[in-house]
Design an enzyme around this catalytic site. Structure first.
Site, mmCIF file in Angstrom:
data_model
loop_
_atom_site.group_PDB
_atom_site.id
_atom_site.type_symbol
_atom_site.label_atom_id
_atom_site.label_comp_id
_atom_site.label_asym_id
_atom_site.label_seq_id
_atom_site.Cartn_x
_atom_site.Cartn_y
_atom_site.Cartn_z
ATOM 1 N N GLU A 43 -16.240 24.471 -21.076
ATOM 2 C CA GLU A 43 -15.564 25.637 -19.290
ATOM 3 C C GLU A 43 -16.858 25.641 -18.598
ATOM 4 O O GLU A 43 -17.020 25.215 -17.214
ATOM 5 C CB GLU A 43 -15.835 27.414 -20.441
ATOM 6 C CG GLU A 43 -14.431 27.043 -20.585
ATOM 7 C CD GLU A 43 -12.738 27.137 -20.488
ATOM 8 O OE1 GLU A 43 -12.812 27.079 -18.980
ATOM 9 O OE2 GLU A 43 -12.044 27.669 -20.940
ATOM 10 N N SER B 263 -8.695 31.985 -15.905
ATOM 11 C CA SER B 263 -9.629 32.593 -15.407
ATOM 12 C C SER B 263 -9.433 34.388 -15.607
ATOM 13 O O SER B 263 -9.427 34.894 -16.147
ATOM 14 C CB SER B 263 -10.099 31.815 -14.481
ATOM 15 O OG SER B 263 -11.812 32.035 -14.383
#
Length: 567
Positions: free
Chosen positions: A344, A211
């Site tokens: 995601e 991330s």
């Protein structure tokens, strides 16, 4: 995963002698004498007949307090005596899970070292945590080392400054910004100078992150001062090109804080005033899932990496926008592994639906929200209408958004937020770099998809952060024990093996391996083709993941974007 090994006490004793450990020390609590100072670790369990050494809470820079706030990290002088490495250092200051409260400290520049062996030189893997530049730490409650250390690598996890303290910038020489990124760089310099004392190879270092941590890893790849401090990089579920990753208007957000605190708008004077207030006063200005306005993560975080001014008085890391740095092929001379989970967006849409049930109606009412900001398309223009109309038609046949379209909405968010930018990153690096690029898509949905379980996601696939429990032991996310016979453990063993192989050799599948089903992971060609699907089985492909969806995005960019990649 390779067979777990018990380290007998006589082996520990010989290790200690070879590592220049005090003869008076407990063999289960080794003392390492590094250039930074002496530190005493502990011996921890990684399962039955399996142990590793742990050295926690090691400071790698001076505490960034007072006059050092909003400045580059400063090298710490060698400490005196033996530092106790049995506990983590403080997390960096951040909002607590309880609204209105804070946790952590401004004195937070610590790292942790984990390894099964203290002699010899083994590959070093440096983990840079995610959390939207605002949250989390490298502590073992979230990133336990038990899986990776069994692959004969040395793992380092780090803390770096977060939120305003980590990424405040006035856009001029008075506060150049990128403090959290510079902390990561300084930690790598500390590792270069000290890690051999712990049995790590300073000439074989891999940085990896997830991330926002992956975005920081990518920026380090693109940063000239970082060259030579690491030799490979893994980007999990983000790059510096994703919409939230790079702030292009830092002065606006800096002035907003200064004005709100009554310090005016002159950066040459308010920066000194901001160095003298309690650090907790910055927390209300940091974004959380509850405060980010629509379109939320489809726009830059208020406080994130920036282009630094050329006249900055201290060392500069980022002189151009990421796309410009990528095109400078001299900036990335290391092998890359880049990838994502196939769903995601569910991590974000589930949270968003819970805190803001109006989000879909806001998009329906303002179709320009569908248009990627980095394409520089004017609101209300014909191009804006064409792009938003194309997305709505492709993903949900132009129906009004409602709860029945949650899955379609999640797929769109997945592509806009992460997949398209990650795919671009892979293609661009493959075109300009002489080093191999490995691309993956994680589709496995099993017992270790812990964050999917925590959020109650029912759609098929792996969501954002679901890859983490396959690499790390994460007690904080465990709802119930994973059965010993679960296939998720096999998938975990495969991922750990491939990541460690890459750290060792720059190739995740260097030789035939029955655990890895003897697969050979292809490198990415200049057209962006070639990837590995990580599902129930490992499947190598000479194609590209999600080809139809990605083709639609590239076609729209080609037709309508006036400044593509201007991130």
């Amino acid at each position: 995963m390779r067979t777990k090994r018990h380290v007998p006490l006589f082996t520990l004793a010989s290790t200690l002698m070879l590592a220049s450990v005090s003869a008076q020390s407990d063999p289960l609590r080794p003392i390492i004498d590094s250039a930074a100072g002496q530190v005493q670790g502990t011996t921890e369990s990684c399962g039955q007949f399996c142990t590793y050494y742990s050295f926690k809470g090691i400071p790698y820079a001076e505490p960034p307090l007072g006059a050092l706030r909003f400045r580059n990290p400063v090298t710490l002088a060698r400490w005196q005596g033996v530092r106790d490495g049995s506990n983590h250092g403080q997390e960096c200051l951040q909002a607590a899970t309880v609204p209105g409260q804070v946790r952590g400290s401004e004195d937070c520049l610590f790292l942790n070292i984990y390894t099964q062996q203290l002699i010899g030189l083994r590959p070093v893997m440096v983990w840079i945590h995610g959390g939207g530049y605002n949250a989390n730490s490298g502590n073992s409650v979230d990133f336990g080392p038990e899986k990776l250390v069994q692959e004969n690598v040395l793992l380092v996890t780090i803390n770096y400054r977060l939120g305003v303290l980590g990424f405040f910038s006035t856009g001029d020489r008075y506060a150049a910004g990128n403090w959290g990124l510079k902390d990561c760089l300084h930690a790598l310099r500390w590792i270069r100078a000290n890690i051999a004392a712990f049995g790590g190879d300073p000439d074989n270092v891999t940085i990896f992150g997830n991330s926002a941590g992956a975005s920081l890893v990518h920026l380090l790849v693109l940063s000239q001062p970082a060259q030579g401090l690491f030799h490979k990089a893994i980007l999990q579920s983000s790059t510096a090109l994703v919409p939230y990753a790079f702030q292009t208007r830092p002065r606006f957000y800096a002035d907003r804080i200064a004005t709100a605190l009554g310090f005016g708008s002159d950066s040459s004077t308010y920066i000194e005033q901001l160095r003298n207030i309690p650090a907790s006063q910055f927390i209300p200005f940091q974004e959380t899932a509850f405060t980010i306005p629509v379109p939320r993560y489809l726009r830059p975080m208020d406080f994130g990496p920036v282009v630094e001014p050329l006249d900055a008085p201290e060392e500069v890391l980022i002189r151009q926008r990421p796309i410009e740095l990528i095109r400078n092929s001299a900036s990335h001379s290391v092998p890359l592994m880049v990838g994502y989970t196939d769903l995601e967006g569910a991590f974000f849409t589930v949270v968003e639906n819970a805190i803001d049930p109006t989000v879909k109606s806001q998009f329906d009412a303002n179709p320009h929200l569908f248009v990627p900001f980095f394409w520089n398309i004017g609101e209300g223009s014909p191009a804006s209408g064409q792009v938003s109309g194309a997305f709505r038609q492709y993903y949900w046949q132009s129906r009004p958004l409602d709860a029945s379209l949650d899955y379609e909405w999640t797929v769109y968010q997945t592509d806009h937020l992460l997949l398209f930018a990650i795919d671009q990153t892979v293609r661009l690096h493959a075109q300009v770099s002489s080093m191999p690029v490995y691309y993956y898509q994680l589709t496995y949905d099993g017992d270790l998809n812990l964050y999917k379980k925590l959020l109650g996601v029912t759609h098929p696939g792996a969501i954002h952060t679901d890859d983490l429990p396959y690499l790390f032991h994460i007690p904080a996310a465990m709802l119930e024990p994973v059965p010993a016979g679960s296939h998720a453990n096999t998938v975990s063993n495969r991922i750990v093996r491939m990541w460690a192989n890459f750290a060792r050799d720059g190739n995740p599948t260097p030789t035939p391996d029955t655990l890895l089903q003897n697969v050979q992971w292809p490198t990415v060609g200049t057209s962006g083709t070639g990837y590995l699907s990580i599902g129930h089985d490992l499947v190598a492909s000479q194609e590209t993941p999600n080809p139809t969806r990605m083709s639609m995005w590239y076609n729209l960019q080609e037709a309508y974007a006036t400044a593509p990649f201007e991130i």
